[in-house]
Design a protein around this motif. Sequence first.
Motif, PDB file in Angstrom:
ATOM      1  N   VAL A   3       1.066  -0.780  -0.124  1.00 47.17           N
ATOM      2  CA  VAL A   3       0.067   0.230   0.264  1.00 47.17           C
ATOM      3  C   VAL A   3       1.125   1.251   0.021  1.00 47.17           C
ATOM      4  O   VAL A   3       0.542   2.038  -0.689  1.00 47.17           O
ATOM      5  N   ARG A   4       1.902   1.130   0.775  1.00 48.85           N
ATOM      6  CA  ARG A   4       2.473   2.405   1.023  1.00 48.85           C
ATOM      7  C   ARG A   4       3.494   2.502  -0.398  1.00 48.85           C
ATOM      8  O   ARG A   4       3.697   3.974  -0.845  1.00 48.85           O
ATOM      9  N   ARG A   5       4.190   1.463  -1.212  1.00 45.92           N
ATOM     10  CA  ARG A   5       4.675   1.527  -2.384  1.00 45.92           C
ATOM     11  C   ARG A   5       3.550   2.385  -3.465  1.00 45.92           C
ATOM     12  O   ARG A   5       4.268   2.867  -3.762  1.00 45.92           O
ATOM     13  N   GLN A   6       2.443   1.769  -3.294  1.00 47.11           N
ATOM     14  CA  GLN A   6       1.383   1.743  -3.953  1.00 47.11           C
ATOM     15  C   GLN A   6       1.253   4.248  -4.338  1.00 47.11           C
ATOM     16  O   GLN A   6       0.553   4.487  -5.013  1.00 47.11           O
ATOM     17  N   LYS A   7       0.929   4.419  -2.582  1.00 48.28           N
ATOM     18  CA  LYS A   7       0.383   5.207  -2.519  1.00 48.28           C
ATOM     19  C   LYS A   7       2.110   6.447  -3.107  1.00 48.28           C
ATOM     20  O   LYS A   7       1.765   7.257  -3.294  1.00 48.28           O
ATOM     21  N   HIS A   8       3.286   5.890  -3.186  1.00 43.70           N
ATOM     22  CA  HIS A   8       4.057   6.361  -3.471  1.00 43.70           C
ATOM     23  C   HIS A   8       4.296   6.784  -5.251  1.00 43.70           C
ATOM     24  O   HIS A   8       4.854   7.679  -6.061  1.00 43.70           O
ATOM     25  N   ALA A   9       4.349   5.451  -5.955  1.00 45.76           N
ATOM     26  CA  ALA A   9       3.904   5.721  -7.635  1.00 45.76           C
ATOM     27  C   ALA A   9       2.897   6.823  -7.421  1.00 45.76           C
ATOM     28  O   ALA A   9       2.494   7.452  -8.527  1.00 45.76           O
ATOM     29  N   ILE A  12       3.992  10.025  -6.950  1.00 45.49           N
ATOM     30  CA  ILE A  12       4.980  10.893  -8.699  1.00 45.49           C
ATOM     31  C   ILE A  12       4.360  11.185  -9.726  1.00 45.49           C
ATOM     32  O   ILE A  12       4.788  11.772 -10.302  1.00 45.49           O
ATOM     33  N   MET A  13       3.109  10.037 -10.427  1.00 48.13           N
ATOM     34  CA  MET A  13       2.480  10.173 -11.252  1.00 48.13           C
ATOM     35  C   MET A  13       1.791  10.935 -11.333  1.00 48.13           C
ATOM     36  O   MET A  13       1.837  12.206 -12.483  1.00 48.13           O
ATOM     37  N   GLY A  14       1.298  11.310 -10.177  1.00 50.06           N
ATOM     38  CA  GLY A  14      -0.005  13.030 -10.556  1.00 50.06           C
ATOM     39  C   GLY A  14       1.240  13.966 -10.454  1.00 50.06           C
ATOM     40  O   GLY A  14       0.943  14.979 -11.663  1.00 50.06           O
ATOM     41  N   PHE A  15       2.331  14.023 -10.288  1.00 52.57           N
ATOM     42  CA  PHE A  15       3.597  15.491 -10.477  1.00 52.57           C
ATOM     43  C   PHE A  15       3.663  14.934 -12.389  1.00 52.57           C
ATOM     44  O   PHE A  15       4.004  16.134 -12.656  1.00 52.57           O
ATOM     45  N   TYR A  16       3.990  13.875 -12.350  1.00 51.35           N
ATOM     46  CA  TYR A  16       4.523  14.177 -13.894  1.00 51.35           C
ATOM     47  C   TYR A  16       2.836  14.349 -15.188  1.00 51.35           C
ATOM     48  O   TYR A  16       2.698  14.921 -15.732  1.00 51.35           O
ATOM     49  N   LEU A 138      11.702   3.501 -14.356  1.00 50.49           N
ATOM     50  CA  LEU A 138      11.359   2.350 -14.117  1.00 50.49           C
ATOM     51  C   LEU A 138      12.504   1.238 -13.923  1.00 50.49           C
ATOM     52  O   LEU A 138      12.520   1.121 -14.624  1.00 50.49           O
ATOM     53  N   PHE A 139      12.889   0.510 -12.644  1.00 50.34           N
ATOM     54  CA  PHE A 139      12.984  -0.149 -12.646  1.00 50.34           C
ATOM     55  C   PHE A 139      12.812  -1.457 -11.852  1.00 50.34           C
ATOM     56  O   PHE A 139      11.751  -1.707 -10.551  1.00 50.34           O
ATOM     57  N   ILE A 140      13.777  -2.298 -11.272  1.00 49.53           N
ATOM     58  CA  ILE A 140      13.576  -2.957 -10.886  1.00 49.53           C
ATOM     59  C   ILE A 140      14.284  -3.546  -9.239  1.00 49.53           C
ATOM     60  O   ILE A 140      15.402  -3.906  -9.512  1.00 49.53           O
ATOM     61  N   ILE A 141      13.625  -3.599  -8.309  1.00 46.01           N
ATOM     62  CA  ILE A 141      14.237  -4.256  -6.484  1.00 46.01           C
ATOM     63  C   ILE A 141      14.103  -4.568  -5.463  1.00 46.01           C
ATOM     64  O   ILE A 141      12.047  -4.454  -5.686  1.00 46.01           O
ATOM     65  N   LEU A 147       8.937   2.786  -9.353  1.00 44.68           N
ATOM     66  CA  LEU A 147       9.204   4.014  -9.888  1.00 44.68           C
ATOM     67  C   LEU A 147       9.506   4.774  -9.115  1.00 44.68           C
ATOM     68  O   LEU A 147       9.785   5.764  -8.250  1.00 44.68           O
ATOM     69  N   ASP A 148      11.273   5.505 -10.320  1.00 46.44           N
ATOM     70  CA  ASP A 148      12.168   6.599  -9.317  1.00 46.44           C
ATOM     71  C   ASP A 148      11.155   7.895  -9.302  1.00 46.44           C
ATOM     72  O   ASP A 148      10.332   8.190  -9.576  1.00 46.44           O
ATOM     73  N   LYS A 149      11.739   8.412  -8.097  1.00 46.99           N
ATOM     74  CA  LYS A 149      11.090   9.593  -7.531  1.00 46.99           C
ATOM     75  C   LYS A 149      11.865  10.907  -9.152  1.00 46.99           C
ATOM     76  O   LYS A 149      12.976  10.342  -9.237  1.00 46.99           O
ATOM     77  N   PRO A 150      11.390  11.655  -8.920  1.00 46.07           N
ATOM     78  CA  PRO A 150      11.524  13.294  -9.767  1.00 46.07           C
ATOM     79  C   PRO A 150      12.814  13.386  -9.816  1.00 46.07           C
ATOM     80  O   PRO A 150      13.768  13.377  -8.688  1.00 46.07           O
TER      81      PRO A 150
END
Length: 233
Positions: A3-9, A12-16, A138-141, A147-150
Amino acid sequence: MKVRRQKHAKKIMGFYKHNFHFCQPFQVLLDGTFCQAALRNKIQIREQLPGYLGGITQLCTTRCVLKELQSLGKALYGAKLIAQRSEVRNCSHHKDPVGGSACLLSMIEDGNPQHFFIATQDQELANKVKKKAGVPLLFIIQNTMVLDKPSPKSLAFVQKLQTNQLVPEYQKQSIVQLKEKEGLAKQEGAKRRKRKRAGGPNPLSCLKKKKKTQEGQEPSAEKKKRRKRKRNR
């Protein structure tokens, strides 16, 4: 954590979306390293990515990336299959193919007008992408897509936009034309002309004093004569 990762994404999507006008379908350019990492970590990109980005997603690649994966042989056969299932976007290297990284960089030149995401595990490519404003990375960890921050470049670009430092020249000219049409430019000029300038002393204070006329002097002379006559008596 999910859920935290989804909010983070979502943030960031809102920013772009707000600052760089990204909209659905989101076009994600894949390179060979990202496809290989997804295969190794058993990540279903096509199924998981739309939910993570919060919208319809198109997986894309280029002929140069496919050519590079084909040249690497059986070691990256699975990654090549994933890339082949993606939509192929036209690049400028039809006759002379280049490396996958160089090709993806060419796709986001001139301000990323096609609004591409770049999905890669190549750190060198990621660093070059971060030097361009308005390109999500985007990358995989640890078996998850991130999704990387701006980047600082994107943040600086938005800050300049907010302070009106990046107003296009044609917009500046249109603003001037509108002012002239409405007569605002003339009014502004008239207001400037009405401002008082620093001048010298008041001209009225510099006028010479008027001399007393003879008519004004006669009464005083007569008074003196009368005084003399009284004393003689």
